[in-house]
Design a protein around this motif. Structure first.
Motif, short mmCIF file in Angstrom:
data_model
loop_
_atom_site.label_atom_id
_atom_site.label_comp_id
_atom_site.label_asym_id
_atom_site.label_seq_id
_atom_site.Cartn_x
_atom_site.Cartn_y
_atom_site.Cartn_z
N GLU A 1 -1.42 -7.48 -12.24
CA GLU A 1 -0.71 -7.96 -11.11
C GLU A 1 0.83 -8.32 -11.11
O GLU A 1 1.05 -8.59 -12.47
CB GLU A 1 -1.28 -9.45 -10.94
N HIS A 2 1.77 -8.09 -10.42
CA HIS A 2 2.99 -8.17 -10.50
C HIS A 2 3.78 -8.44 -9.16
O HIS A 2 3.05 -8.47 -8.17
CB HIS A 2 3.99 -6.89 -11.10
N ARG A 3 4.71 -9.05 -9.21
CA ARG A 3 5.54 -9.53 -7.99
C ARG A 3 7.34 -9.38 -8.18
O ARG A 3 7.57 -9.26 -9.36
CB ARG A 3 5.06 -10.78 -7.40
N PRO B 1 2.51 -11.08 -4.87
CA PRO B 1 1.67 -10.52 -6.19
C PRO B 1 0.73 -9.27 -5.77
O PRO B 1 0.09 -9.63 -4.68
CB PRO B 1 0.94 -11.86 -6.51
N HIS B 2 0.51 -8.56 -6.45
CA HIS B 2 -0.03 -7.25 -6.34
C HIS B 2 -0.28 -6.45 -7.50
O HIS B 2 0.34 -6.52 -8.43
CB HIS B 2 0.59 -6.41 -5.20
N THR B 3 -1.31 -5.39 -7.24
CA THR B 3 -1.44 -4.49 -8.27
C THR B 3 -1.18 -2.97 -7.26
O THR B 3 -1.23 -3.04 -6.15
CB THR B 3 -2.98 -4.09 -8.77
N ASP B 4 -0.84 -2.05 -8.18
CA ASP B 4 -0.52 -0.78 -7.49
C ASP B 4 -1.91 0.13 -7.29
O ASP B 4 -2.53 0.05 -8.18
CB ASP B 4 0.43 -0.12 -8.16
N SER B 5 -1.86 0.56 -5.97
CA SER B 5 -3.20 1.39 -5.70
C SER B 5 -2.81 2.90 -5.99
O SER B 5 -3.01 3.82 -5.33
CB SER B 5 -3.41 1.38 -4.26
N ASP C 1 0.88 -1.14 0.03
CA ASP C 1 0.08 -0.06 0.05
C ASP C 1 0.98 1.20 -0.05
O ASP C 1 1.62 1.59 0.76
CB ASP C 1 -0.73 0.13 1.17
N HIS C 2 1.17 1.80 -1.14
CA HIS C 2 2.23 2.86 -1.25
C HIS C 2 1.83 4.16 -0.79
O HIS C 2 2.65 5.06 -0.99
CB HIS C 2 2.38 3.04 -2.89
N THR C 3 0.35 4.35 -0.22
CA THR C 3 0.02 5.64 0.25
C THR C 3 0.22 5.88 1.51
O THR C 3 0.29 7.05 1.87
CB THR C 3 -1.52 5.65 0.03
FE LIG Z 1 4.08 -2.68 -7.65
#
Ligand SMILES: [Fe+2]
Ligand SMILES: O=C(O)CCC(=O)C(=O)O
Length: 314
Positions: free
Chosen positions: A246-248, A190-194, A6-8
């Motif tokens: 999705e990336h990891r 694995p995640h997507t960016d928010s 969670d980049h935020t």
């Molecule tokens: Fe990412």
């Protein structure tokens, strides 16, 4: 190893006691505790071919009308078909990229810092002046690409310019220590960016993987290029035209790996609404989105993301 980032704000980790990013200690403990490691040919982790992301030369944006238009089309197409692409002639000199990496080598931890904190630094020491130069150029690049992606959807992106502010955009320097359990161990889950989009610089070690046509593929590193990936907010705003994929990161067995990510995020009160009707997703504020992601990670152990905001008929 890190969970869906969670980049935020503060990072959400699989192991809340471990620092951010994965430290060698974390791997060591896991390694020692693990009596049996997964076989290396376990399908999820079997060695995969390295693929080059679509490569886009941003010099073309400064040439004649037809070159510029074809470059914009390439950007939009890659964002639809891959959700990922790499750019060269991006405005960040090789010297700055190398300096950033050299400085990262001397840090013991990762940095996660807002653009306004970077730009507010006095720039007296070497570290902050390199970081400041990098952050300034990378934020201009992110804005430029966001403008192009909005334009290709038939919109002027004042919206993104007005809502993504230095205080809401983040730079994160990641350090991935070597991991004896690689490739069974993720550097990042694995995640997507928010965010709207991410500008990523990875070194020559490799380890970034993404889903393409339902399969995981490894990204061939190109230290001269910057990788751009579409985040959830652009996917929602474009009504699924641009893909947040999705990336990891798979840790390297022997070598340390570094990457730097810039996240183009809006303020929490920004309402994300599809630019096309009928909309696939409900309107949501970025604050609501972030809160839902955090709740899901806390309760379920993973991020659900955009599917939480689908309108009922979808
Ligand atoms: Fe990412
Ligand atoms: O380190 C990388 O290559 C990817 C990092 C990433 O996906 C992230 O920080 O969201």
């Amino acid at each position: 190893m890190m969970n869906a980032p969670d980049h935020t704000d503060q990072r959400v980790r699989m192991d809340e006691s471990s620092p951010d990013p994965p430290f060698q200690e974390t791997y060591k403990t896991l390694f020692n505790n693990l009596t049996q490691t997964a076989p290396k040919n376990f399908p999820q982790f079997s060695v995969m071919e390295e693929i080059e992301l679509p490569l886009i030369d941003l010099n073309k944006l400064d040439l004649g009308d037809s070159e510029r238009e074809s470059c914009k089309k390439q950007i939009a197409r890659a964002s639809q078909e891959w959700g990922f692409f790499q750019v060269i002639n991006h405005g960040i000199s090789v010297e700055i990229l190398e300096k950033m990496r050299r400085e990262q080598l001397s840090w013991s931890e990762a940095f996660h810092v807002s653009l306004s904190d970077i730009l507010g630094s006095d720039g007296l020491d070497n570290l902050s002046s390199t970081m400041e130069q990098y952050a300034t150029t990378v934020s201009e690049l992110a804005q430029k690409l966001a403008d192009i992606l909005a334009e290709k959807m038939g919109h002027k992106s004042v919206f993104i310019k007005e809502t993504c502010l230095p205080s809401t955009c983040y730079l994160r320097m990641n350090r991935y220590p070597p991991c004896p359990m690689s490739p069974q161990m993720f550097g990042i889950m694995p995640h997507t960016d928010s965010d709207f989009l991410t500008v990523l610089h990875q070194d020559h070690i490799g380890g970034l993987q993404l889903v393409k046509d339902g399969k995981w593929i490894a990204v061939k590193p190109n230290p001269k290029a910057l990788i751009i990936n579409i985040g959830d907010l652009f996917q929602a705003w474009s009504n699924n035209v641009y893909k947040s994929v999705e990336h990891r990161v798979v840790a390297n067995e022997l070598k340390e790996r570094y990457s730097t990510a810039y996240f183009l995020c809006p303020s929490y009160d920004t309402v994300i609404q599809s630019c096309i009707e009928p909309s696939v997703y409900k309107r949501f504020s970025f604050g609501e989105y972030r809160q839902q992601v955090q709740e899901d990670v806390k309760c379920l152990g993973y991020k659900i993301g955009l599917p939480r905001f689908l309108v009922p008929s979808h």
